[in-house]
Design a protein around this motif. Sequence first.
Motif: not given
Length: 280
Positions: A171-173, A176-180, A183, A236, A238
Amino acid sequence: MAKVGFQAVWLIFCVVFSDVAASIGTAQEPVCTSRFDYDHKMLQKMLMLEIEQNTIKQAIGELKEFLAKQTETGKEMQNAFGKMTSKLQRIETLSSFDGSGSTYVRWGRISCPWNGTEQVYKGFAAGSNHNKGAASSYLCLPEDPTWGVYDDTAQDSGTIWGAEYEFLYRNEYTFFGKSLKERDVPCSVCRTKRASVLMIPGRNVCYGGWTMEYKGYLMAGHDTHHATDFVCVDQEPEALIGGGSNENGKLFYFTEGRCGSLRCPPYVHGRELTCSVCTK
């Protein structure tokens, strides 16, 4: 007797109402001479109170709007102050360099920390294809390459590919709180005036006397692919703009502990390892 009793009650009511009216700040007490006169004055008082109530409500609304604008202005001023302070710190950092220092790569980010570092360049994480061997290391390619003599036809050679995050079955969230997923990975090469750089696997806290550059998760290629280095990817991370398709190339996977020859405890089977990059 009934008539006299009614008049007495009426007079008492008028006196009580006059006292109440006086207590709420009326400038002049009403004088009751008849029922009609009383009703008329009551309506006047109610109308005046309603007008005053509406006036106060309007004033409160205007005050709230004014305070909201002041708050927004205050936030804008704080943001501007923060940017100016950061810029000043960066200028002071650059002016303090005396030619000594060291460099490191901040994997997963396009900027360097604001702790006495300068950015040499930012770019794209890259390396050999995960299934084709060749070089094991991850590279941070600059955004502005320059060329020597070249031949653009594909020939027998070493190859370099872009890099992707591969955070499968997690569960990437949560991390990291978001899906990567799939990417493309950015990177930044940073220079610090501190002479020694150390990547500590398994700890997201530096040891005493060392300065934290950044912390994150220890990553490498998959254990069924060709060997890679271990690198520290920022906690975190990007992603590069675009590049969300599954092109593979060089891949970043979490690194987990496997108990056996690895001492457990302190390590835990299946748990993702952290890391930190520290300078001194």
